[in-house]
Design an enzyme around this catalytic site. Sequence first.
Site, PDB file in Angstrom:
ATOM      1  N   LYS A   1      32.262  34.320  45.372  1.00 33.60           N
ATOM      2  CA  LYS A   1      33.606  33.677  45.295  1.00 33.60           C
ATOM      3  C   LYS A   1      32.736  32.644  45.569  1.00 33.60           C
ATOM      4  CE  LYS A   1      37.808  35.496  44.343  1.00 33.60           C
ATOM      5  NZ  LYS A   1      38.745  36.530  45.356  1.00 33.60           N
TER       6      LYS A   1
ATOM      7  N   ARG B   1      35.974  45.177  46.833  1.00 32.25           N
ATOM      8  CA  ARG B   1      36.458  44.526  45.290  1.00 32.25           C
ATOM      9  C   ARG B   1      34.935  43.759  44.972  1.00 32.25           C
ATOM     10  NH1 ARG B   1      38.097  40.807  41.513  1.00 32.25           N
ATOM     11  NH2 ARG B   1      38.667  41.325  40.148  1.00 32.25           N
TER      12      ARG B   1
END
Length: 278
Positions: A221, A256
């Site tokens: 991210k 994740r």
Amino acid sequence: MHISFNGRTLSLDTPKIMGILNVTPDSFSDGGNFNKLDNALAHAREMVEDGASIIDIGGESTRPGAAPVSLDEELSRVIPAVEAISKNLDVMISIDTSQPQVMKEAVAAGAHIWNDIRALRLDGAIQMAANLQVPVILMHMQGDPVTMQVNPHYDDVVSEVYNFLIARCDDAIDAGIKKENIILDLGFGFGKSVKHNFQLLDSMDHFVRAGYPVLSALSRKSMIGAATGIENPKDRTTGSVAGALLSIEKGAQLVRVHDVKETKQAFDVYQAMLNSRT
Ligand code: PT1
């Protein structure tokens, strides 16, 4: 602690890895290479061999600025992948969706976990989860995916995210969802500045103490990009592994990730340290 559904059980006594399988044409860091069913199954198999305990299948892109997709489009992306993976691989399957109809059909096709970035806030979602008795991941988001990164603001990000998640848990339990079927997710990158994201990471132990399993999802991210100066998400593996390791050190039970093999290697080192304690 464990997650159980449809005859399958996953112990959370040691941290477990969820591998990301995008079935969107515009997957944000796999470049949309895994659209065809054969490729999706091969990618899922590789992640299982590398150490993933859960495969997360998403047919809606929810990264900042992404456009919504229709129900039919989402179903046609997700359901064939669930069928192929549940038939061929020994792994739990989570579905990254907010749509109760998608989850209903996914469970019928063999899925085990509802991963909802909207924390069951769409019409009929909370009741569907209660009816299915399926384990759910409840995630915090400020705003919606289209506008959430415009100007994120909190007076106190940790207490606001915490209070939101606990309120969603209470609503879920009131609707008939079992407490042991709830997993929390702080929602890195969903209506948060870089500083907000790192304050939440630093406070992950506070969320763990609420008594629910916590999923950490920061792989590739922009917070990793901001911390490292690395612009291409595909080059953020090392920073992402560091973030995953910090998360489990603070007590997160699930991560994740895109890079399963590299994350597993880091977790093995962490586990060896724990095993050395007498
Ligand atoms: C997440 C998550 C998710 N994130 C769960 N599911 C995405 N449970 C999809 C960026 O800042 O955190 N938890 N499903 C992907 N969303 C993003 C958000 C991708 C932000 C990238 C960014 O780069």
